[in-house]
Design a protein around this motif. Structure first.
Motif, PDB file in Angstrom:
ATOM      1  N   GLU A   1      11.648   1.227 -54.415  1.00  0.00           N
ATOM      2  CA  GLU A   1      12.089   2.056 -55.541  1.00  0.00           C
ATOM      3  C   GLU A   1      10.878   2.682 -56.242  1.00  0.00           C
ATOM      4  O   GLU A   1      10.904   3.844 -56.634  1.00  0.00           O
ATOM      5  CB  GLU A   1      12.921   1.260 -56.552  1.00  0.00           C
TER       6      GLU A   1
ATOM      7  N   ASP B   1      23.079   1.302 -55.401  1.00  0.00           N
ATOM      8  CA  ASP B   1      22.423   2.035 -54.306  1.00  0.00           C
ATOM      9  C   ASP B   1      23.472   2.793 -53.493  1.00  0.00           C
ATOM     10  O   ASP B   1      23.218   3.897 -53.016  1.00  0.00           O
ATOM     11  CB  ASP B   1      21.613   1.099 -53.409  1.00  0.00           C
TER      12      ASP B   1
ATOM     13  N   GLU C   1      17.559   3.866 -48.969  1.00  0.00           N
ATOM     14  CA  GLU C   1      18.675   3.481 -49.833  1.00  0.00           C
ATOM     15  C   GLU C   1      19.805   2.848 -49.011  1.00  0.00           C
ATOM     16  O   GLU C   1      20.460   1.923 -49.473  1.00  0.00           O
ATOM     17  CB  GLU C   1      19.237   4.680 -50.606  1.00  0.00           C
TER      18      GLU C   1
HETATM   19 FE   LIG Z   1      17.444   1.760 -53.652  1.00  0.00          FE
END
Ligand SMILES: [Fe+2]
Ligand SMILES: [Fe+2]
Lengths: 250, 318
Positions: free
Chosen positions: B78, B132, B161
């Protein structure tokens, strides 16, 4: 023999576990995004190494315990990490100094452990040393930046080094288990490494415009399971889930 | 530039968008296009960074070494997403420091979902699976957006992701197959994260004034409501598969529409959190600001050191 090897693996791995845990506290709180990512990455590497060590320790003991039992289910007195890695994240100067002091040791240590007659340990060492040489590059670069940066950063770095320096010697202390395994060609005789460490550290510190403190009294106890007051809180976090919800799969 | 000339450039620009050409940083673009993109990309970057906090909250307490390592890796990803996105926004002529300044002053927003607390380990599963998951749906739609650096960042980010989403779902699956306590923990997390996840797609289309322009520039390719529906249709069967109950009594498959019908979203809650009154807005901003303030001396030292080094090598050269 089995017990010695188990204890020795813990001595190595517990340092990585507790330092990894300390670095894990920082995630999202670093001075900028790059350092934040780097500290998380170092934590990730150390915990990856921890897994290899504990898996091996579980295999050595053959008593039904898993890597997680070893990581999470011991009492404080049974953890074998040095006091250095327990020291708190006081500020970024402390974080970097603690990291540098450990990385330099870790690098020299793994270089020797690669030649251990225990093939599992030498394999883990060979794999880890690549990561650790990167850690050392990161921490020593930051030592230079901060030591030779501004007046404030220099002052903070010197203060951190002065506070942490009494903890370096414990890294080289040899436990009874270590002594027995040195004879077997399994453990690293760290006595021989201390001179290299000091020479190397002196050079790094000089380049970073920092003075190596003169210390008469060194701190130790972690390797024999007598930890600082910080340790209980570190374990309270680390063990929280396993203690609150025992015997479950996650 | 004459008005005529500008009109001309605008027309060419619109044609390029219509042809699905990518707009690159050095290309001419309308000021509004530039501003809108700075706003959206920086908001996206801030969300990645603030999003590290609720998950970072569980790193030291993760229940197994495997989970701890996976969580560290996720949070690190992230942070990496934040980096690419800040760089993409910088190509539009704003610095990262300026963007961070805007976040700290409250001028720039970040996704409201991160103003909810992560209170149990199951929340780490729910965030991966739902948050996500919702992010992917938004972001897949953005892989074809007109601004080149943003589209390319999205392609790269989407891959990671979807890994996060699978990992989160796998945490939930493990809990759902676990002891009654674990299953209750998973259900509780789903109860708390479900509605805020639906809010991640933004207000209903009729309350979303920017949608028309964003669609025109392909900054959005589907409306908020379309994306939300897609998320629900995709996620409900996943919940059923692990025997968790989606906390919506009105949820029902609608054969005719070929979609799930769902109950009303509490938009008052949504606006309350957006306006800064969510459970963790204050903590998140305090954490970001204090990281920044406590790190000021470090950043200054790094700059001072780089200057000294540059001067030294200059002296050597001369
Ligand atoms: Fe993520
Ligand atoms: Fe992300």
């Amino acid at each position: 023999m089995k017990e010695n090897l188990y204890q020795y693996i813990l001595e190595i791995a517990d340092n990585c576990l507790i330092l990894g845990q300390r670095l894990g506290e920082l995630c999202g709180h670093g001075p900028n995004l790059e350092t934040d990512i780097a500290c998380t990455n170092i934590s990730l590497d150390l915990l990856g190494q921890v897994r290899s060590y504990y898996q091996y320790a579980a295999q050595v003991m053959e008593d039904g315990r898993t890597e997680d039992d070893i990581a999470f289910m011991r009492m404080e007195r049974e953890y074998r990490n040095t006091l250095l890695v327990e020291q708190p994240n006081t500020d970024f100067a402390f974080i970097i100094s603690r990291q540098f002091m450990f990385d330099l040791y870790h690098y020299l240590f793994l270089k020797e452990l690669q030649h251990s007659r225990d093939l599992s340990l030498s394999a883990i060492a060979s794999k880890s040393i690549k990561e650790v040489s990167y850690h050392l590059r990161f921490s020593s670069d930051w030592m230079k930046r901060l030591g030779d940066g501004t007046e404030e950063s220099q002052r903070r770095m010197q203060a951190a080094i002065n506070t942490l320096w009494p903890y370096f010697e414990e890294l080289f202390e040899i436990s009874d288990a270590g002594k027995a395994l040195i004879k077997e060609g399994i453990a690293v005789d760290t006595k021989g490494l201390k001179k290299d460490y000091l020479n190397s550290a002196r050079e790094y510190l000089q380049e970073a415009n920092l003075i190596m403190p003169e210390v008469e009294h060194f701190m130790k106890g972690g390797k024999s399971g007598v930890h600082s007051e910080h340790m209980g809180y570190i374990l309270a976090d680390l063990q929280y889930m396993q203690r609150a919800y025992p015997n479950m799969n996650w | 530039m004459s008005e005529e000339k500008i009109k001309d450039l605008e027309n060419q620009f619109e044609e390029r968008i219509a042809r699905d050409d990518k707009i690159e940083p050095k290309d001419w673009m309308p000021e509004k296009y530039r501003k809108t993109h700075i706003r959206q990309i920086s908001q996206h970057a801030h969300s990645e960074i603030v999003g590290m906090l609720p998950e970072g909250n569980w790193i030291t307490r993760a229940p197994s070494l495997r989970r701890k390592v996976a969580l560290l890796a996720k949070v690190q990803d992230e942070g990496g997403h934040g980096l690419y996105l800040y760089s993409a926004a910088e190509t539009l002529g704003i610095s990262r420091d300026e963007m961070i300044e805007q976040l700290h002053s409250g001028k720039a927003k970040y996704s409201s979902i991160f103003n909810y607390p992560s209170v149990t380990w199951a929340d780490i599963g729910a965030i991966g699976w739902l948050v996500d998951g919702a992010a992917i749906i938004n972001q897949v739609a953005l892989c074809g957006t007109s601004f080149g650096p943003y589209a390319r960042a999205m392609v790269r980010i989407c891959k990671e992701e979807s890994f996060h989403q699978r990992q989160g779902y796998e945490i939930m699956l493990t809990l759902a197959n676990g002891t009654p306590e674990q299953k209750a923990m998973a259900q509780d997390a789903l109860n708390r994260w479900w509605w805020p996840s639906l809010m991640m797609f933004g207000p209903r289309d009729e309350d979303s004034p920017n949608t028309a322009l964003s669609m025109k520039w392909k900054l959005k390719r589907k409306t908020n409501d379309e994306l939300r529906q897609q998320f629900i249709d995709q996620t409900v069967p996943q919940a059923e598969l692990i025997d968790l109950k989606v906390p919506d009594p009105d949820l029902k498959w609608n054969e005719e529409r070929g979609h799930y019908d769902f109950g009303p979203i509490d938009w008052d809650e949504f606006w309350q959190v957006v306006k800064g009154h969510g459970p963790c807005n204050r903590e998140r901003m305090e954490a970001r600001r204090s990281a920044w303030e406590n790190g000021a001396w470090v950043r200054e030292a790094a700059m001072a050191h780089a200057d000294k080094k540059a001067k030294k090598s200059l002296n050597k050269a001369s």
